[in-house]
Write a protein that holds these residues in place. Structure first.
Motif, short mmCIF file in Angstrom:
data_model
loop_
_atom_site.label_atom_id
_atom_site.label_comp_id
_atom_site.label_asym_id
_atom_site.label_seq_id
_atom_site.Cartn_x
_atom_site.Cartn_y
_atom_site.Cartn_z
N LYS A 1 -11.07 1.58 4.42
CA LYS A 1 -11.76 2.84 4.68
C LYS A 1 -11.11 3.62 5.82
N ASN A 2 -10.26 2.94 6.63
CA ASN A 2 -9.55 3.60 7.72
C ASN A 2 -8.13 4.01 7.33
N ASP A 3 -7.76 3.85 6.05
CA ASP A 3 -6.43 4.25 5.58
C ASP A 3 -6.41 5.78 5.50
N GLN A 4 -5.90 6.43 6.57
CA GLN A 4 -5.97 7.89 6.65
C GLN A 4 -5.15 8.56 5.55
N LEU A 5 -3.95 8.01 5.25
CA LEU A 5 -3.11 8.61 4.21
C LEU A 5 -3.79 8.48 2.85
N GLY A 6 -4.28 7.27 2.56
CA GLY A 6 -4.94 7.06 1.26
C GLY A 6 -6.20 7.89 1.13
N VAL A 7 -7.01 7.94 2.21
CA VAL A 7 -8.24 8.72 2.17
C VAL A 7 -7.93 10.20 2.02
N ALA A 8 -6.87 10.66 2.70
CA ALA A 8 -6.49 12.07 2.59
C ALA A 8 -6.08 12.42 1.16
N LEU A 9 -5.34 11.50 0.51
CA LEU A 9 -4.95 11.75 -0.88
C LEU A 9 -6.17 11.77 -1.80
N LEU A 10 -7.12 10.83 -1.55
CA LEU A 10 -8.35 10.83 -2.35
C LEU A 10 -9.14 12.11 -2.14
N GLY B 1 0.81 -1.21 0.00
CA GLY B 1 0.00 0.00 0.00
C GLY B 1 0.85 1.26 0.00
N LEU B 2 1.92 1.26 0.76
CA LEU B 2 2.80 2.42 0.78
C LEU B 2 3.43 2.65 -0.59
N LYS B 3 3.76 1.53 -1.28
CA LYS B 3 4.30 1.68 -2.64
C LYS B 3 3.25 2.33 -3.55
N GLY B 4 1.99 1.83 -3.47
CA GLY B 4 0.92 2.39 -4.32
C GLY B 4 0.62 3.84 -3.97
N THR B 5 0.61 4.15 -2.66
CA THR B 5 0.32 5.52 -2.22
C THR B 5 1.39 6.48 -2.74
N THR B 6 2.65 6.04 -2.69
CA THR B 6 3.74 6.88 -3.18
C THR B 6 3.58 7.18 -4.67
#
Length: 784
Positions: A263-272, A238-243
């Motif tokens: 749905k609790n992925d704060q970094l991913g949700v923040a980017l979205l 996930g960190l690779k995909g988020t980057t």
């Protein structure tokens, strides 16, 4: 101390405590269940003894006798289940009537009192039993047997019942000890591979804490640790995909496909959310441009139609043609029409002023009544109507080129300050946007204002023309005045003839109606023979007598108020309760009419009336009977145990009223449960058509004046009597009925029944109308 050791020290003592607690709990519930089972078995045993006693009682039939004891004794000489739980028969005062060892002894006094205080025919209780100076807690299970007036009982010893539970206690302790040892060994074997796997996970987590993206962890099993390792691998992926997603956003590639870890992925949700914010900013910019275009379109349209409305405002038809043509073209519609509200003709309706369809004017004539169709409904409701589906037969205008009929219809009222002036109807192949509908509504206000001005201008011209015509007519009227003067002579001769007719009518009144003249102080100055006969006084005795002195005391205050109204020039109709010579009471339906001279001064007051003593007595008798019915119904309700007798009394009373009264019985919810034969005779309806129907469904006031009926119905529910008068056509004849509704309340103050006692007052009404007609004729003669 390592993690595995800490887990062992926490789990093993905890399991030992849990096993011990489970054992103690099991022991407690085993004891309770064993005692309860013993009590149930005792009840079953007592039931078998009672069945045997029933058989013995059938033989003897004299209650508990020595023969009964002899027959039952073999069943009481052996214990029920344990060594000491012998059955017994105990009298009401606690004496053992039958027991193998205690016959003649007594229960403890406290136990006897407890049984009597419970007042139950069966049950069980704990008590202390004393035998040979040894006190033992026992349970007495008993059932009362009425033929013997005694209790069948079994005294159960908890100690004997719980012997089996004690035998199981040692085995339970051994099982708890062995289980604790086995669990300690199993925990050690389980924790050993877990701690090894945790060491590998710890290394990867330290790398993540330093911001590195480590390689995936090798999964050795599918346990919770395996799941933890798998979750760690997902985090790394996930960190690779988020980057990568962050790099794409940096390059303004907002449609890049990215899914957060959860749905609790704060970094991913923040980017979205950041991506959505960027998209929303772009969308709002496009929306702002669209709103600017719409605003410009609306302002240009308002300015355009403002110019159109300022032109041709002296010609209503030309103005309507210009408005509807430009409005249809501006909205890119295919046809439309403008209707004008006509309110000065015989009927209020909407008239088609102009129609435009398929780029040309249509010469149509159409008139629509208010409330008729969509256009009429729009005018009545004063609200815009917008339809996206139009019936195939609604549009009457077609192009003749094979085009399809419109699919959208917009109907807007032309109103100004909530006053309707007309309706605009526009049809289009395209759906109307909300801003277009709002634009038409704004334009409609300007159109309504202009139509109002044009309409007023046209009306002004018509009034000027009418004024000119009236001046011409005035000249003709002057000639007519000259002719009228010649006719005045003939009119005077006609007046003499009418005076003669008036004398004839006055003579007829003196022979058939009660009549007398009064001065402004209420003293009698003249009276006819009928009035003299009714009061029992001679004409000389009546002259100078105060009319108020002939009225009963209870009505004098009300008469004084009516007299003031008469002195103020009002004609009053009322019913007077008079007391004549020798105390003879009479009722007079009278009309008091003041007479004035040309200067407006009061000359005299004329009293004309009709003797209604007999009908009034009948009305009073009806009211008295209604009161008697109310008393009887209250008495009947208090005697609910003898309802059949109450019903017969009700029927007898209703039969008595059946000769001259209309009787109706109504439930609190309005259901009519009974009408008598007089109802059928007077009103003409069959019993089966009225009974078992609700008064709300057939009452004229309930249907046409619901608020008035609601107040009437609420008053009845509060216990307030109600009186109503109505008329209806029965077989081509008008019948008048006076109703007296009497609510019957129960002891709690709630409505129980409603009794309606009604009287046929048709004859009185006819006499009253005849009297009013004569009085009106006299007034007309006096005016002439």
């Amino acid at each position: 101390m390592k993690l595995a050791q800490r887990i062992q020290l926490a789990i093993i003592p905890l399991m030992v405590v849990l096993f011990a607690f489970a054992g103690l709990t099991l022991n407690y519930y085993s004891r309770t269940r064993t005692i309860n089972n013993a009590i149930k078995e005792a009840f079953v045993y007592i039931d078998r003894l009672i069945d045997i006693a029933n058989i013995v009682e059938q033989k003897t039939g004299k209650g508990l006798t020595s023969n009964d004891i002899f027959e039952l004794k073999p069943y009481f000489n052996k214990p029920a289940f344990n060594k000491t739980d012998f059955p017994s028969i105990i009298s009401r005062n606690g004496e053992y009537v039958l027991h193998i060892t205690r016959q003649g002894a007594r229960l403890p006094m406290k136990t006897i009192q407890d049984i009597k205080s419970l007042k139950a025919t069966e049950g069980f209780m704990s008590y202390q039993d004393i035998t040979d100076d040894i006190t033992e807690n026992r349970i007495l299970v008993y059932k009362f047997y009425k033929p013997y007036n005694a209790y069948f009982a079994i005294s159960v010893s908890p100690t004997e019942v719980l012997e089996q539970v004690k035998a199981n206690r040692r085995a339970m302790i051994i099982i708890v000890f062995l289980s604790s040892i086995i669990i300690a060994i199993v925990v050690w074997l389980i924790l050993k591979p877990i701690t090894k796997q945790l060491a590998h996970l710890s290394v990867r987590l330290k790398q993540l804490a330093q911001g590195e993206i480590p390689p995936a962890v090798k999964i050795t099993d599918r346990s919770e640790l395996g799941a933890l390792a798998e979750s760690l691998n997902k985090l790394i992926d996930g960190l690779k995909g988020t980057t990568e997603f962050a790099r794409q956003i940096e390059q303004n590639k907002l449609d890049y496909d990215f899914k957060p870890l959860s749905k609790n992925d704060q970094l991913g949700v923040a980017l979205l959310q950041m991506r959505e914010s960027l998209k929303r900013a772009q969308h709002e910019e496009a929306k702002r441009k669209e709103e600017d275009n719409i605003r410009s379109w609306v302002n240009a349209g308002l300015a355009k139609f403002g110019d159109i409305l300022r032109q041709n405002n002296n010609n209503l038809n030309l103005l309507a043609d210009n408005v509807i043509q430009n409005l249809v073209n501006y909205l890119d519609a295919n046809q439309g029409g403008i209707f004008m509200f006509k309110d000065y003709e015989t009927e209020k309706h909407l008239e088609l002023l102009s129609a435009f369809a398929y780029n040309r004017k249509k010469f149509l004539q159409k008139s629509i009544m208010l409330g008729e169709g969509l256009v009429g409904t729009c005018a009545v409701e004063k609200q815009t109507i917008y339809l996206k589906e139009i019936p195939s037969d609604y549009i009457a205008i077609t192009s003749g080129l094979g085009e399809a009929t419109p699919t959208s219809l917009l109907i807007v009222p032309l109103k100004l300050e909530d006053e309707i002036f007309g309706v605009i109807e526009i049809a289009s192949f395209n759906e109307f946007a909300p801003y277009q509908i709002e634009f038409v509504e704004k334009v409609s206000e300007s159109i309504a204002s202009t139509l109002n001005s044009v309409k007023n201008n046209i009306r002004t011209r018509e009034l000027l023309e009418q004024s000119q015509q009236q001046r011409e007519e005035m000249a003709a009227q002057e000639e007519e005045m000259r002719q009228n003067m010649e006719e005045m002579q003939a009119t005077q001769e006609e007046m003499q003839r009418k005076n003669l007719e008036l004398e004839i009518i006055t003579s007829a009144i003196n022979q058939s109606l009660v009549s007398c003249s009064l001065n402004d102080d209420g003293f009698i100055i003249d009276s006819n023979l009928v009035f003299q006969e009714m009061t029992g006084y001679s004409k000389v005795e009546l002259e100078g007598m105060l009319l108020e002195s002939l009225i009963v005391d209870s009505q004098r205050e009300e008469f004084s108020k009516l007299w003031k109204s008469v002195l103020n020039g009002q004609s009053i109709n009322t019913t007077l309760h008079l007391v004549g010579n020798n105390g003879r009471e009479r009722f007079l339906l009278a009309s008091l009419t003041p007479g004035f001279d040309p200067m407006g001064l009061l000359i005299k007051i004329l009293l004309v009336g009709h003797d209604i003593t007999e009908s009034k007595k009948l009305e009073l008798m009806t009211q008295q009977q209604a009161k008697e019915i109310e008393k009887n119904i209250k008495r009947i309700k208090e005697e609910q145990e003898i309802s059949n007798l109450r019903q017969r009394e009700m029927e007898t009373l209703l039969k008595a009223l059946d000769q001259n009264c209309l009787v109706t019985i109504i439930e609190p919810d309005g259901l009519i449960t009974y009408i008598n034969n007089k109802n059928v005779e007077v009103l003409g309806d069959k019993k089966e058509d009225i009974e078992n129907r609700f008064i709300q469904d057939i009452d004229f006031t309930a249907k046409n004046k619901p608020k008035e009926f609601e107040r009437f119905w609420k008053s009845l529910h509060k216990g307030i009597k109600q009186t109503r008068e109505f008329s209806l056509e029965v077989k081509g004849e008008t019948r008048w009925v006076l109703e007296n509704y009497t609510p019957i309340m129960d002891e709690s103050g709630n409505l129980y029944k409603i009794i309606n006692i009604a009287l046929d007052i048709t004859d009185n009404k006819r006499k009253e109308m005849e009297l009013n007609a004569v009085i009106e004729q006299l007034k007309q003669q006096l005016k002439k």
